[in-house]
Design an enzyme around this catalytic site. Structure first.
Site, PDB file in Angstrom:
ATOM      1  N   HIS A 155       0.842  -1.210   0.000  1.00 11.46           N
ATOM      2  CA  HIS A 155       0.000   0.000   0.000  1.00 11.46           C
ATOM      3  C   HIS A 155       0.874   1.256   0.000  1.00 11.46           C
ATOM      4  CE1 HIS A 155      -2.823  -2.945   1.981  1.00 11.46           C
ATOM      5  NE2 HIS A 155      -3.618  -2.422   1.076  1.00 11.46           N
ATOM      6  N   LYS A 193      -0.660  -6.688  -8.304  1.00  7.88           N
ATOM      7  CA  LYS A 193      -0.944  -8.006  -7.730  1.00  7.88           C
ATOM      8  C   LYS A 193      -2.371  -8.424  -8.119  1.00  7.88           C
ATOM      9  CE  LYS A 193      -1.510  -9.020  -3.265  1.00  7.88           C
ATOM     10  NZ  LYS A 193      -2.744  -9.842  -3.220  1.00  7.88           N
TER      11      LYS A 193
END
Ligand code: PAF
Length: 282
Positions: free
Chosen positions: A37, A149
């Site tokens: 993140h 991802k």
């Protein structure tokens, strides 16, 4: 860092920034921040004047028996991390302020959602597209950053933005990995010690398969069979949800590998469903 929970407040603040000629970067998240993140925030930070991070565990993208209620959270830790990575505004709404009881509008990109995660999570991408569209409408960012991802999610969002003429540039951020290769994920928190020790096999198998393709293997079936056999020995506690080779843009399975392909896997290990992928450029 300003923390806002009301969608109208987010809208107002972003409108003010735009009127002042400032550019807005958006990083949509579901919280429980890790280095992956942070990489999204750092990338966005460089590309805009004002960085908006959203933290919302979006209920509409979870199926009935999925982990919505158990999804890990650490609001105070997330606030600290977001602030230390240059976030100007953290938007953390309540479910009721994002979805009215009679919410009836859904955004869907069915063609790209048929395979990979869309197969075993039939409502997932409709929930993702709907919430991301809402966030785009509220913040009206110039750029938005998503992780590779969730490659299928990224491809779907790119297509949605193109098809609906949403004026935002979508930026894909490479996967961040642990030193042993395991892709960072909030869901890694579900792994036991033993499962965590085995989990890097997910990536290792993909790398071996990619090598095989680069060496000239053109049959997707043969490459997938190789990976299936590899996981059977390296990840015996894992249950393969899917293991597929697809076109990287259309997310449609390929049979003969003659150009760039994406190899993508989802494996359930204990309570965690882990995904990973590798772009194979031949
Ligand atoms: O990738 C995620 O964390 C979520 O799917 C997203 C994009 C924040 C939408 O809820």
């Amino acid at each position: 860092m300003n923390i806002i929970t009301a969608p109208t407040e987010l809208q107002k603040q972003c409108q003010t920034w735009r009127q002042e000629g400032l550019t807005i970067g958006l990083v949509p998240t579901m919280g429980f921040f890790h280095e992956g993140h942070m990489a999204l925030m750092d990338r966005a930070r460089k590309l805009c004047d004002k960085l908006v991070v959203t933290l919302f565990v979006n209920p509409t993208q979870f199926g009935e028996n999925e982990d919505l209620d158990k999804y890990p959270h650490d609001f105070d830790g997330d606030c600290e991390k977001a602030e230390s990575h240059g976030t100007d505004l953290l938007f953390a709404p309540e479910k009721s302020s994002m979805y009215d009881k009679d919410h009836a509008t859904w955004v869907n990109v069915p063609e790209l959602g048929k395979h990979l995660c869309g197969k075993s999570r039939p409502v997932h991408f409709t929930g993702v597209c709907t919430v991301v569209t809402k966030l785009f409408m509220l913040a009206q960012p110039q750029i938005a950053v998503f992780g590779q991802k969730d490659w299928q999610q990224l491809a779907i969002i790119r297509r949605m933005v193109r098809d609906l003429n949403i004026p935002v540039e979508i930026v894909g951020q490479p996967i961040v990995r642990e030193p042993d290769g395991l892709a960072l994920s909030s869901r890694n928190a579900y792994l036991t010690q033993e499962e965590r020790a085995a989990a890097p096999a997910l990536r290792k198998g993909l790398v071996k398969m990619a090598e095989m393709v680069k060496q000239g293997e053109q049959s997707a079936q043969a490459a997938k069979a190789f990976l299936q056999t590899d996981y059977a020995s390296t990840l015996p506690m894992g249950t393969v949800d899917y293991l597929e080779i697809v076109d990287p843009d259309d997310i449609v399975p390929v049979e003969t590998i003659t150009g760039p392909v994406l190899a993508a896997v989802a494996v359930v290990i204990g309570k965690a469903r882990l995904i990973d992928n590798i772009l194979i450029e031949v």
